[in-house]
Design an enzyme around this catalytic site. Sequence first.
Site, PDB file in Angstrom:
ATOM      1  N   LYS A   1       0.844  -1.199   0.000  1.00  0.00           N
ATOM      2  CA  LYS A   1       0.000   0.000   0.000  1.00  0.00           C
ATOM      3  C   LYS A   1       0.875   1.244   0.000  1.00  0.00           C
ATOM      4  O   LYS A   1       1.543   1.555   0.978  1.00  0.00           O
ATOM      5  CB  LYS A   1      -0.900   0.037   1.241  1.00  0.00           C
ATOM      6  CG  LYS A   1      -1.965   1.097   1.112  1.00  0.00           C
ATOM      7  CD  LYS A   1      -2.534   1.553   2.435  1.00  0.00           C
ATOM      8  CE  LYS A   1      -1.803   2.690   3.042  1.00  0.00           C
ATOM      9  NZ  LYS A   1      -1.767   3.951   2.278  1.00  0.00           N
TER      10      LYS A   1
ATOM     11  N   GLY B   1       6.612   4.776   8.637  1.00  0.00           N
ATOM     12  CA  GLY B   1       5.805   5.990   8.764  1.00  0.00           C
ATOM     13  C   GLY B   1       6.000   6.615  10.119  1.00  0.00           C
ATOM     14  O   GLY B   1       7.051   6.439  10.757  1.00  0.00           O
ATOM     15  N   SER B   2       4.982   7.319  10.561  1.00  0.00           N
ATOM     16  CA  SER B   2       5.110   8.065  11.820  1.00  0.00           C
ATOM     17  C   SER B   2       5.075   7.123  13.024  1.00  0.00           C
ATOM     18  O   SER B   2       4.465   6.052  12.980  1.00  0.00           O
ATOM     19  CB  SER B   2       3.967   9.074  11.920  1.00  0.00           C
ATOM     20  OG  SER B   2       2.739   8.387  11.875  1.00  0.00           O
ATOM     21  N   THR B   3       5.696   7.562  14.097  1.00  0.00           N
ATOM     22  CA  THR B   3       5.702   6.770  15.332  1.00  0.00           C
ATOM     23  C   THR B   3       4.277   6.602  15.859  1.00  0.00           C
ATOM     24  O   THR B   3       3.912   5.549  16.379  1.00  0.00           O
ATOM     25  CB  THR B   3       6.625   7.441  16.374  1.00  0.00           C
ATOM     26  OG1 THR B   3       7.955   7.443  15.831  1.00  0.00           O
ATOM     27  CG2 THR B   3       6.633   6.702  17.691  1.00  0.00           C
TER      28      THR B   3
ATOM     29  N   VAL C   1       1.339   6.394  14.168  1.00  0.00           N
ATOM     30  CA  VAL C   1       0.594   5.332  13.471  1.00  0.00           C
ATOM     31  C   VAL C   1       1.267   3.976  13.712  1.00  0.00           C
ATOM     32  O   VAL C   1       0.593   2.959  13.911  1.00  0.00           O
ATOM     33  CB  VAL C   1       0.474   5.630  11.960  1.00  0.00           C
ATOM     34  CG1 VAL C   1      -0.203   4.473  11.239  1.00  0.00           C
ATOM     35  CG2 VAL C   1      -0.305   6.921  11.718  1.00  0.00           C
ATOM     36  N   GLY C   2       2.592   3.960  13.756  1.00  0.00           N
ATOM     37  CA  GLY C   2       3.319   2.706  14.006  1.00  0.00           C
ATOM     38  C   GLY C   2       2.920   2.080  15.323  1.00  0.00           C
ATOM     39  O   GLY C   2       2.775   0.852  15.434  1.00  0.00           O
TER      40      GLY C   2
ATOM     41  N   GLU D   1       9.516   0.943  10.930  1.00  0.00           N
ATOM     42  CA  GLU D   1      10.545   1.961  10.687  1.00  0.00           C
ATOM     43  C   GLU D   1       9.856   3.304  10.893  1.00  0.00           C
ATOM     44  O   GLU D   1       9.003   3.695  10.094  1.00  0.00           O
ATOM     45  CB  GLU D   1      11.078   1.862   9.246  1.00  0.00           C
ATOM     46  CG  GLU D   1      11.795   0.571   8.927  1.00  0.00           C
ATOM     47  CD  GLU D   1      13.176   0.456   9.571  1.00  0.00           C
ATOM     48  OE1 GLU D   1      13.579   1.374  10.317  1.00  0.00           O
ATOM     49  OE2 GLU D   1      13.832  -0.563   9.344  1.00  0.00           O
TER      50      GLU D   1
ATOM     51  N   CYS E   1      13.650  10.408   7.280  1.00  0.00           N
ATOM     52  CA  CYS E   1      13.667   9.931   8.665  1.00  0.00           C
ATOM     53  C   CYS E   1      15.075   9.993   9.254  1.00  0.00           C
ATOM     54  O   CYS E   1      15.235  10.036  10.457  1.00  0.00           O
ATOM     55  CB  CYS E   1      13.125   8.519   8.727  1.00  0.00           C
ATOM     56  SG  CYS E   1      13.951   7.426   7.577  1.00  0.00           S
TER      57      CYS E   1
ATOM     58  N   GLU F   1      10.103  15.613  15.576  1.00  0.00           N
ATOM     59  CA  GLU F   1      10.558  15.457  14.199  1.00  0.00           C
ATOM     60  C   GLU F   1       9.840  16.487  13.315  1.00  0.00           C
ATOM     61  O   GLU F   1       8.624  16.445  13.174  1.00  0.00           O
ATOM     62  CB  GLU F   1      10.215  14.047  13.708  1.00  0.00           C
ATOM     63  CG  GLU F   1      10.715  13.780  12.308  1.00  0.00           C
ATOM     64  CD  GLU F   1      10.382  12.372  11.829  1.00  0.00           C
ATOM     65  OE1 GLU F   1       9.230  11.922  12.017  1.00  0.00           O
ATOM     66  OE2 GLU F   1      11.271  11.729  11.260  1.00  0.00           O
TER      67      GLU F   1
HETATM   68  P1  NAD Z   1       2.082   8.179   8.297  1.00  0.00           P
HETATM   69  O1  NAD Z   1       2.341   7.387   9.524  1.00  0.00           O
HETATM   70  O2  NAD Z   1       1.043   9.210   8.347  1.00  0.00           O
HETATM   71  O3  NAD Z   1       1.679   7.223   7.086  1.00  0.00           O
HETATM   72  C1  NAD Z   1       2.507   6.188   6.639  1.00  0.00           C
HETATM   73  C2  NAD Z   1       1.683   5.146   5.922  1.00  0.00           C
HETATM   74  O4  NAD Z   1       0.779   4.564   6.844  1.00  0.00           O
HETATM   75  C3  NAD Z   1       0.814   5.698   4.785  1.00  0.00           C
HETATM   76  O5  NAD Z   1       0.777   4.773   3.731  1.00  0.00           O
HETATM   77  C4  NAD Z   1      -0.561   5.820   5.431  1.00  0.00           C
HETATM   78  O6  NAD Z   1      -1.610   5.710   4.511  1.00  0.00           O
HETATM   79  C5  NAD Z   1      -0.551   4.620   6.351  1.00  0.00           C
HETATM   80  N1  NAD Z   1      -1.466   4.736   7.493  1.00  0.00           N
HETATM   81  C6  NAD Z   1      -1.911   5.869   8.082  1.00  0.00           C
HETATM   82  N2  NAD Z   1      -2.753   5.555   9.097  1.00  0.00           N
HETATM   83  C7  NAD Z   1      -2.838   4.213   9.135  1.00  0.00           C
HETATM   84  C8  NAD Z   1      -3.543   3.301   9.965  1.00  0.00           C
HETATM   85  N3  NAD Z   1      -4.335   3.712  10.958  1.00  0.00           N
HETATM   86  N4  NAD Z   1      -3.390   1.968   9.733  1.00  0.00           N
HETATM   87  C9  NAD Z   1      -2.574   1.533   8.755  1.00  0.00           C
HETATM   88  N5  NAD Z   1      -1.893   2.351   7.930  1.00  0.00           N
HETATM   89  C10 NAD Z   1      -2.005   3.681   8.129  1.00  0.00           C
HETATM   90  O7  NAD Z   1       3.518   8.760   7.879  1.00  0.00           O
HETATM   91  P2  NAD Z   1       3.874   9.727   6.671  1.00  0.00           P
HETATM   92  O8  NAD Z   1       3.457  11.098   7.076  1.00  0.00           O
HETATM   93  O9  NAD Z   1       3.390   9.157   5.391  1.00  0.00           O
HETATM   94  O10 NAD Z   1       5.469   9.595   6.668  1.00  0.00           O
HETATM   95  C11 NAD Z   1       6.292  10.358   7.454  1.00  0.00           C
HETATM   96  C12 NAD Z   1       6.812   9.571   8.635  1.00  0.00           C
HETATM   97  O11 NAD Z   1       7.487   8.383   8.199  1.00  0.00           O
HETATM   98  C13 NAD Z   1       7.873  10.326   9.415  1.00  0.00           C
HETATM   99  O12 NAD Z   1       7.631  10.218  10.789  1.00  0.00           O
HETATM  100  C14 NAD Z   1       9.173   9.620   9.058  1.00  0.00           C
HETATM  101  O13 NAD Z   1      10.202   9.722   9.993  1.00  0.00           O
HETATM  102  C15 NAD Z   1       8.717   8.226   8.874  1.00  0.00           C
HETATM  103  N6  NAD Z   1       9.693   7.470   8.074  1.00  0.00           N
HETATM  104  C16 NAD Z   1      10.500   6.533   8.690  1.00  0.00           C
HETATM  105  C17 NAD Z   1      11.456   5.834   7.972  1.00  0.00           C
HETATM  106  C18 NAD Z   1      12.363   4.807   8.593  1.00  0.00           C
HETATM  107  O14 NAD Z   1      12.920   4.008   7.883  1.00  0.00           O
HETATM  108  N7  NAD Z   1      12.510   4.793   9.911  1.00  0.00           N
HETATM  109  C19 NAD Z   1      11.593   6.083   6.600  1.00  0.00           C
HETATM  110  C20 NAD Z   1      10.774   7.047   6.029  1.00  0.00           C
HETATM  111  C21 NAD Z   1       9.815   7.719   6.768  1.00  0.00           C
END
Ligand code: NAD
Length: 456
Positions: free
Chosen positions: A157, A210-212, A214-215, A232, A266, A359
């Site tokens: 996705k 993605g973000s901490t 949502v993670g 990540e 990130c 961040e």
């Molecule tokens: P985000 O967490 O908003 O979204 C990331 C992904 O998760 C998107 O595809 C989104 O559609 C999906 N998502 C959102 N809510 C969800 C849910 N409830 N259930 C399942 N999936 C969901 O993050 P973003 O704004 O797209 O990305 C930026 C963040 O990603 C930053 O915090 C950045 O540090 C992090 N990031 C980390 C790494 C790493 O390797 N550590 C690499 C790149 C980005």
Amino acid sequence: MNVVTTTQVIDPATERVVTTVELADEAATDAAIDRAHRAQVAWRAVAPGDRARLLRRFAEAVDADLEHLARLEVTNSGHTIGNARWEAGNVRDLLHYAAGIPERLLGQQIPVADGVDITFHEPLGVVGVIVPWNFPMPIAGWGFAPALAAGNTVVLKPAELTPLTAIRLGELALEAGLPEGVFQVLPGKGSVVGQRFVTNPKVRKVVFTGSTEVGTQIMAGCARQVKRVTLELGGKSANVVFADADLEAAAASAPDGVFDNAGQDCCARSRILVQRSVFDRFLELLEPAVRKVRVGDPAEASTDMGPLISAAHRQRVADFLEPTTDIAFTGTCPEGPGFWYPPTVVLPAAGTERVLTEEVFGPVVAVIAFEDEAEAIRLANDTEFGLSGSIWTSDVGRALRVSRAVEAGNLSVNSHASVRYWTPFGGFKRSGLGRELGPDAALAFTETKNVFIATT
Ligand code: NAD
């Protein structure tokens, strides 16, 4: 009535609508997971050499399409053309690397009495990969390449804002001959498609970047089924400059360490910690380096930094600067249209300013002073994150001491390089869980099985 949801893809450098993409709903997600589940039975049985050949063909298809993929990323994400070419090349290289896995997924033979014990690395099944918008191609590849190599099928996705290169990668996989259902790309909302990866029991692992925030939700959701996860997440990495460093080199490369991809990285070294005795000199050197950053049309080869991903994100970045934040200097950027933001250097007064602790994910860097090695380590670790960082020094012993003491998964000495597909990548603390890339990447997509065969 069947209501199809769509999203408009916007070029962040021009604010023009590029195209419209259909978003999958829950039923379409379940159907894709079912297809992946069925396809996995045959995929895991493909002879290792044949699976390797198909992955190599996929890599060759990416290579043949590299310029197209890169241009697509420039338009969809505002990445500079140089970066976008590197990103598509990273997927190609990773697929070649992953093609070496099927024939080398070796088990062990363990001495026991009255028989033999042997271990197998069994594939997990269906893997759901959830990708953010900041590096749509590489982060997708870090999940799908080793997962496929180990005999899993993948449903990917992409982020809502950046689906185009992922869709193209899905087409290339089919053109390369990967069987139907082995690698599917499903644009959709996180709350719909991403959540279904978490709740559908046929998905055996979720790889989330993605973000901490949502993670954390994903990990909690997966816990209900004891579903495997790799996370990540965010970062607030330190770039530590000691007085004995090559200050010219450290200052000249500091903009690269934080403003690459407009700071939407990130691994961005968004806190520069400088030893007090050279603090003023370092700032004198940093200022021209920051003013030199060329912000503009990402399709131009000479551009260093493109726009931010969206108007909402630009506002979020701007909001980090409080009325009291001391802005040391900024670079320049175009007026608009486009979601531009200038490279910005701030000198926060207190350790509590948001720009120091959270961040930003934009081209804003905080510079602060430290007295000695102990304080440098304390400040570097004074964050809930632990992804990356740099240490600038000419003392090898110090380089190693500080590297060992900083709580982060990926550190560089006299450099800002963080990512190589053949070395492990991942975070300490709230920056994530598990490792991607490197020689053990495929093991994260397997279960180890032990089989005892009686000989008596
Ligand atoms: P985000 O967490 O908003 O979204 C990331 C992904 O998760 C998107 O595809 C989104 O559609 C999906 N998502 C959102 N809510 C969800 C849910 N409830 N259930 C399942 N999936 C969901 O993050 P973003 O704004 O797209 O990305 C930026 C963040 O990603 C930053 O915090 C950045 O540090 C992090 N990031 C980390 C790494 C790493 O390797 N550590 C690499 C790149 C980005």
